[in-house]
Design an enzyme around this catalytic site. Structure first.
Site, PDB file in Angstrom:
ATOM      1  N   ASP A 110      -1.346  -8.321  -5.386  1.00  0.00           N
ATOM      2  CA  ASP A 110      -0.801  -7.789  -6.637  1.00  0.00           C
ATOM      3  C   ASP A 110       0.562  -7.170  -6.351  1.00  0.00           C
ATOM      4  OD1 ASP A 110      -1.603  -5.506  -5.246  1.00  0.00           O
ATOM      5  OD2 ASP A 110      -3.513  -5.476  -6.312  1.00  0.00           O
TER       6      ASP A 110
ATOM      7  N   ASP B 273       2.922  -3.951  -7.047  1.00  0.00           N
ATOM      8  CA  ASP B 273       3.018  -2.580  -7.547  1.00  0.00           C
ATOM      9  C   ASP B 273       4.488  -2.206  -7.675  1.00  0.00           C
ATOM     10  OD1 ASP B 273       0.266  -2.409  -7.420  1.00  0.00           O
ATOM     11  OD2 ASP B 273       0.293  -1.617  -5.369  1.00  0.00           O
TER      12      ASP B 273
ATOM     13  N   ASP C  55       1.702   5.116   4.248  1.00  0.00           N
ATOM     14  CA  ASP C  55       0.994   5.125   5.529  1.00  0.00           C
ATOM     15  C   ASP C  55       1.728   4.407   6.672  1.00  0.00           C
ATOM     16  OD1 ASP C  55       0.476   2.761   4.193  1.00  0.00           O
ATOM     17  OD2 ASP C  55      -1.708   2.928   4.274  1.00  0.00           O
TER      18      ASP C  55
END
Ligand code: ATP
Ligand code: MG
Length: 454
Positions: free
Chosen positions: A73, A75, A150
């Site tokens: 997907d 984002d 992260d």
């Protein structure tokens, strides 16, 4: 081939420029085209930019495109607040309480839009006693948003208008080198959010990236922090691993890092049984294959597979103690589900399907009279049959049983009649039991127990 060659030649001659603390990688270097971005994500970045905001495609999508993989997907990250985003797009809604995100809908596609966030300063941050962040939803700027992410490969911002990538942590080079490296001090970052250790395992397994040494090293000593992670989030992460399409690599990596203990507690037990391990790994490999073929996979089927040998060994023990097979199966199933639920919150909604799949297994052995016909009509027949094939492949049951059902399903009526076993055959072993004194629900013949399991 030629495209790749040209890209490489271009890449060599092109150079990144520095803007503030960011390296801006030009298209000529990275080669990701605007056309590779989904329709919805382009509409969102275009719309926000036209309204005067910054807007970029971020995270996994940019990383995957650089790795020549198809993103799951797209984002978007922006400096617009959720309310401002909502004002730009008619078909959108604000979701979430902790992180307020906006979902923008374009037909089938849903684009998640997040406002840049910052990591709170140590003294303001709310953490639990282990240093785990309880809140990190303060708005920030692009650079701060990069720092709270992260891994360096996950902190790249792609602007579909200029086709440039903004990189604050050398994520571009790491992605090119196929290295997964945590941003900042690994000890601090794992303490803030221990799930990052599992993400390291999952992403490196799924993307075939090498875990940077400093990123991998502290995991062994910090894994106990995973005990403090809320169960629902753990389950979410374990499911992501199992349904990543690379579950086998994930499990292997978890074992190498000695992380599999305590994740799915029963996984430990199962792995110690030679037959159980074979079965679990076959189930995982089968799931990976289905995902690579774009077939659906059900979490309930997978959980049923992970726990099957546990159910089986309890069932065997109960039958040895003299309990009747079907009743013993119900007791075993309930016991196993209750035991694992304490540790890993497999939602109750999966229980019914798991039990149906398990209960069907006994019924596959009954190949006389009307029973096979009734079994074929079961809504869960397909899942039960797939499960049976895994049992055959792991040598738990004779292959002949799987082949029989494979043929029976599609056979003509005449052939089916030939195939049926004489009444009583195949059940002799089970019927070696004392005559019943009084009827009880748990000892009815298997096929009368449908309603209980449905
Ligand atoms: P996948 O391909 O599995 O979706 P992903 O990297 O896109 O991988 P998401 O869970 O969709 O993973 O997260 C989107 C982005 O949010 C990540 O790329 C990363 O930048 C950031 N992110 C997600 N989880 C964390 C976390 N625990 N700590 C910091 N940043 C995170
Ligand atoms: Mg993602």
């Amino acid at each position: 081939m030629i495209k790749k060659f040209l890209k490489r030649v271009f890449r060599r001659s092109a150079k990144a420029k520095t803007v503030g603390n960011a390296q801006v990688i030009p298209f000529a270097m990275h080669g990701v085209l605007r056309e590779q971005i989904s329709y919805g994500a382009k509409r969102v970045t275009d719309g926000l930019q036209a309204a005067g905001f910054q807007a970029y495609v971020v995270g996994g999508a940019v990383r995957d495109l650089l790795l020549d993989k198809t993103p799951k997907d797209f984002d978007v990250a922006t400096d617009a607040t959720p309310e401002e985003v909502k004002r730009v797009f008619r078909r959108s809604r604000i979701i979430g309480r902790r992180f307020r995100l906006v979902h923008v809908m374009f037909g089938e596609e849903l684009v998640e839009v997040a406002t840049f966030r910052c990591m709170m300063e140590a003294e303001d941050a709310q953490t639990d006693e282990h240093g785990r962040l309880l809140r990190d939803n303060e708005f920030g700027d692009q650079e701060q948003d990069a720092a709270r992410r992260d891994f360096t490969a996950n902190a790249l911002f792609y602007d579909p208008t200029t086709q440039e990538i903004y990189d604050y942590h050398r994520g571009y080079q790491d992605t090119r080198d196929q290295v997964l490296r945590i941003i900042g001090d690994p000890l601090v970052r794992y303490r803030e959010d221990p799930v990052r250790m599992l993400r390291a395992v999952r992403l490196s397994a799924k993307l075939g990236m090498r875990l940077d040494e400093a990123t991998a090293a502290p995991i062994a000593q910090m894994k106990s922090l995973l005990d403090n992670v809320p169960e629902a989030r753990m389950l979410d992460e374990v499911l992501k691993m199992l349904l990543s399409g690379h579950s086998v690599e994930c499990i292997q990596q978890l074992r190498r890092m000695n992380l599999h203990h305590g994740l799915l507690p029963l996984l430990d037990v199962i792995m110690d049984q030679p037959m159980g391990e074979k079965f679990v790994m076959l189930a995982l490999r089968n799931t990976d294959e289905r995902i690579s073929q774009d077939k659906s996979v059900s979490p309930a089927f997978l959980f049923a597979a992970l726990l099957w040998h546990e159910v089986l060994s309890d069932w065997n023990a109960l039958v040895k103690q003299g309990e009747r097979p079907v009743g013993a199966m119900h007791t075993a199933m309930d016991g196993v589900l209750a035991r694992q639920k304490k540790k890993l919150a497999i939602p109750h909604r999966h229980d019914a399907v798991m039990k149906e799949i398990w209960l069907l297994q006994q019924r596959f052995e009954q190949r006389a009279g009307q029973r096979p016909y009734r079994l074929l009509e079961q809504p869960r027949f397909r899942a039960g049959f797939d499960f049976l094939l895994l049992r055959c492949a792991s040598n738990e049951v004779d292959n002949e049983l799987g082949l029989w059902w494979d043929e029976f399903q599609d056979a003509s009526e005449a052939r089916r009649q030939e195939m049926l076993q004489p009444e009583g055959a195949g059940e002799k072993k089970r019927r070696r039991r004392k005559p019943r004194k009084k009827p009880d629900a748990g000892s009815q013949p298997a096929d009368q127990n449908d309603s209980e399991s449905a």
